[in-house]
Write a protein that holds these residues in place. Structure first.
Motif, PDB file in Angstrom:
ATOM      1  N   UNK A   1     122.413 105.250  77.246  1.00 30.81           N
ATOM      2  CA  UNK A   1     122.571 106.387  76.388  1.00 30.81           C
ATOM      3  C   UNK A   1     121.912 106.148  74.869  1.00 30.81           C
ATOM      4  N   UNK A   2     122.311 105.033  74.568  1.00 27.65           N
ATOM      5  CA  UNK A   2     121.931 104.643  73.106  1.00 27.65           C
ATOM      6  C   UNK A   2     120.351 104.631  73.025  1.00 27.65           C
ATOM      7  N   UNK A   3     119.602 104.238  74.148  1.00 31.04           N
ATOM      8  CA  UNK A   3     118.229 104.165  74.187  1.00 31.04           C
ATOM      9  C   UNK A   3     117.574 105.494  74.111  1.00 31.04           C
ATOM     10  N   UNK A   4     118.404 106.373  74.897  1.00 32.52           N
ATOM     11  CA  UNK A   4     117.915 107.825  74.928  1.00 32.52           C
ATOM     12  C   UNK A   4     118.024 108.647  73.555  1.00 32.52           C
ATOM     13  N   UNK A   5     119.266 108.298  72.779  1.00 33.49           N
ATOM     14  CA  UNK A   5     119.544 108.707  71.567  1.00 33.49           C
ATOM     15  C   UNK A   5     118.507 108.106  70.523  1.00 33.49           C
ATOM     16  N   UNK A   6     118.176 107.002  70.554  1.00 35.28           N
ATOM     17  CA  UNK A   6     117.085 106.707  69.671  1.00 35.28           C
ATOM     18  C   UNK A   6     115.807 107.227  70.059  1.00 35.28           C
TER      19      UNK A   6
END
Length: 200
Positions: A84-89
């Motif tokens: 989820x963090x990677x997709x957010x970045x």
């Protein structure tokens, strides 16, 4: 008391909710980032900071590479929050990859042997100032950003993908973009625990 510098520092906040839309053109953002790093202080005027500036699909590619490397070390059953963090970045408009040039540092060590042991530490000081300069400049233009440290996990993959010189060492990543959500309030520790003033 009104102070423009303090106003800008207060405006610079961590924004995880990023979007693709920017209030400036990509060329203007690129110029802003370059100028901020150019004018950031560095020990002995070493100018050791380097940057790879990524927009659009290239930025998404970088976060895909970082995610792929993280999948190798984070158990699959625990990977949901990291994904989820990677997709957010990757949802942002771009990313700045911050580097320090080891050849510059070695050159200073040879030129000033008395300070040789200190130059790697001085380099980190310079890196931090460059990051703050870019982050603050982006904030002033209404661009959200955060500072990440997925290194050295993906250093090799990013270096290969973006033709990074071998002497550059990755120190941080800054995804940036339009504000796609609110930023929470910032809390501060008590001044008594953080500061000492004498002689006033």
């Amino acid at each position: 008391m009104s102070n423009k510098t303090l106003e800008l520092l207060q405006k610079r906040r961590t924004q995880y909710a990023l979007g693709k839309d920017l209030p400036l053109s990509a060329d203007m953002v690129e110029g802003l980032i370059k100028a901020a790093i150019r004018h950031a202080p560095s020990s002995f005027n070493s100018q050791s900071s380097r940057a790879v500036i990524l927009f659009g699909a290239e930025s998404e590619k970088a976060w895909g590479l970082i995610e792929a490397e993280l999948r190798k070390i984070v158990p699959a059953e625990d990977f949901g929050p990291t994904e989820a963090k990677m997709k957010g970045f990757a949802a942002g408009a771009g990313t700045v990859l911050f580097y320090e040039d080891e050849d510059t540092i070695k050159g200073l060590q040879e030129q000033f042997p008395l300070y040789a042991d200190a130059f790697p530490r001085f380099s980190q000081h310079s890196a931090g100032m460059a990051q703050l300069a870019v982050w603050t400049a982006l904030a002033e233009e209404g661009i959200g950003a955060s500072l990440q440290h997925y290194n050295p996990v993906a250093d090799a993959a990013l270096a290969e993908a973006f033709d990074v010189p071998a002497s550059w060492t990755l120190v941080a990543q800054m995804p940036f973009g339009g504000h796609a959500g609110e930023i929470g309030d910032k809390t501060f520790m008590e001044d008594e625990a953080r500061f000492r003033t004498h002689g006033k």
